[in-house]
Enzyme design. Sequence first.
Site, PDB file in Angstrom:
ATOM      1  N   CYS A 113       0.926  -1.146  -0.080  1.00  0.00           N
ATOM      2  CA  CYS A 113       0.183   0.050   0.162  1.00  0.00           C
ATOM      3  C   CYS A 113       0.800   1.269  -0.123  1.00  0.00           C
ATOM      4  O   CYS A 113       1.613   1.563  -0.855  1.00  0.00           O
ATOM      5  CB  CYS A 113      -0.952   0.077   1.086  1.00  0.00           C
ATOM      6  SG  CYS A 113      -2.242   1.148   1.156  1.00  0.00           S
ATOM      7  N   HIS A 199      -3.468  -4.844   0.640  1.00  0.00           N
ATOM      8  CA  HIS A 199      -3.253  -5.338   2.243  1.00  0.00           C
ATOM      9  C   HIS A 199      -3.362  -6.745   2.284  1.00  0.00           C
ATOM     10  O   HIS A 199      -4.354  -7.214   3.096  1.00  0.00           O
ATOM     11  CB  HIS A 199      -3.757  -4.634   3.065  1.00  0.00           C
ATOM     12  CG  HIS A 199      -3.762  -2.931   3.168  1.00  0.00           C
ATOM     13  ND1 HIS A 199      -2.686  -2.645   3.852  1.00  0.00           N
ATOM     14  CD2 HIS A 199      -4.338  -1.799   2.727  1.00  0.00           C
ATOM     15  CE1 HIS A 199      -2.561  -1.142   3.902  1.00  0.00           C
ATOM     16  NE2 HIS A 199      -3.515  -0.816   3.183  1.00  0.00           N
ATOM     17  N   GLU A 201      -2.001  -8.277   4.677  1.00  0.00           N
ATOM     18  CA  GLU A 201      -1.960  -8.625   6.003  1.00  0.00           C
ATOM     19  C   GLU A 201      -3.161  -8.050   6.823  1.00  0.00           C
ATOM     20  O   GLU A 201      -3.414  -8.324   7.899  1.00  0.00           O
ATOM     21  CB  GLU A 201      -0.820  -7.589   6.589  1.00  0.00           C
ATOM     22  CG  GLU A 201      -1.120  -6.108   6.778  1.00  0.00           C
ATOM     23  CD  GLU A 201      -1.084  -5.241   5.671  1.00  0.00           C
ATOM     24  OE1 GLU A 201      -1.149  -4.097   5.845  1.00  0.00           O
ATOM     25  OE2 GLU A 201      -1.234  -5.872   4.435  1.00  0.00           O
TER      26      GLU A 201
END
Length: 252
Positions: A113, A199, A201
């Site tokens: 990002c 993202h 994560e």
Amino acid sequence: MPQLPLRIAVLECGAPLPKTASKYGGYGGVFKALLNSAADTLSHPVLSSSSDLAITSFDVENAQVYPSLEDIDAILITGSKFNAFDNDPWIVKLVEFVQVILKQRRVRIIGVCFGHQIVGRAMGVKVYRSEEGWEASVTAMDLTKRGQEIFGKSALALHQMHRDIVYEYPEGVEALAYTEKCAVQGMYVSKRFITVQGHPEFNEEIVREILDTRHTLGIFDAATYQEMLARVDKYQDGVVVAQAFLRFLLEE
């Protein structure tokens, strides 16, 4: 073959919201959980388990502390609430650090990002606000042929949380993925760097907290918030992308 354990320095470009912070600590903890999960499910002949990862975290926003390159094999630049195109001293320092790494051949870069955008900026391409507005929650992504090879799938779905974009691919960089709102969703140079705008994560719990907070703050209006919330529990390929990160770090 790179020596094990892989020494990955997570450059934390901000702090998570309270619920996420209480569970994981900083974003380094979020990425450690993801990368450990990816290592344990990768079935790689060399990287046998999460014990083969040595993950450290560095606060590059407030403390502005950085690792010594001789002590690491890779950096991972996290997301952030800040703008990668701004000239705050810590952001300029981060861009300059990435430029130093790009000039050498051993330490590799993963960008996520904001981190993806920082790599784009460090390579001299335009990074700025998207005319398409926010892209958030679980989003389907189309993959290029190279992207399909890297991720081992014909398409991906990832959590997104951005309204800034990299506008073009730097010279010599391979395109990995794209969406209607963002043409530059992933960048790749073998043995040098891999980046994604999404993202990997993030999970449902993390994104719900962000959506709720930004709705309360008036950043997302009611209609936008509900539309994003409707996709927050959908399937997403975060671990698949993290496995690709690890394969990239293991490339000879």
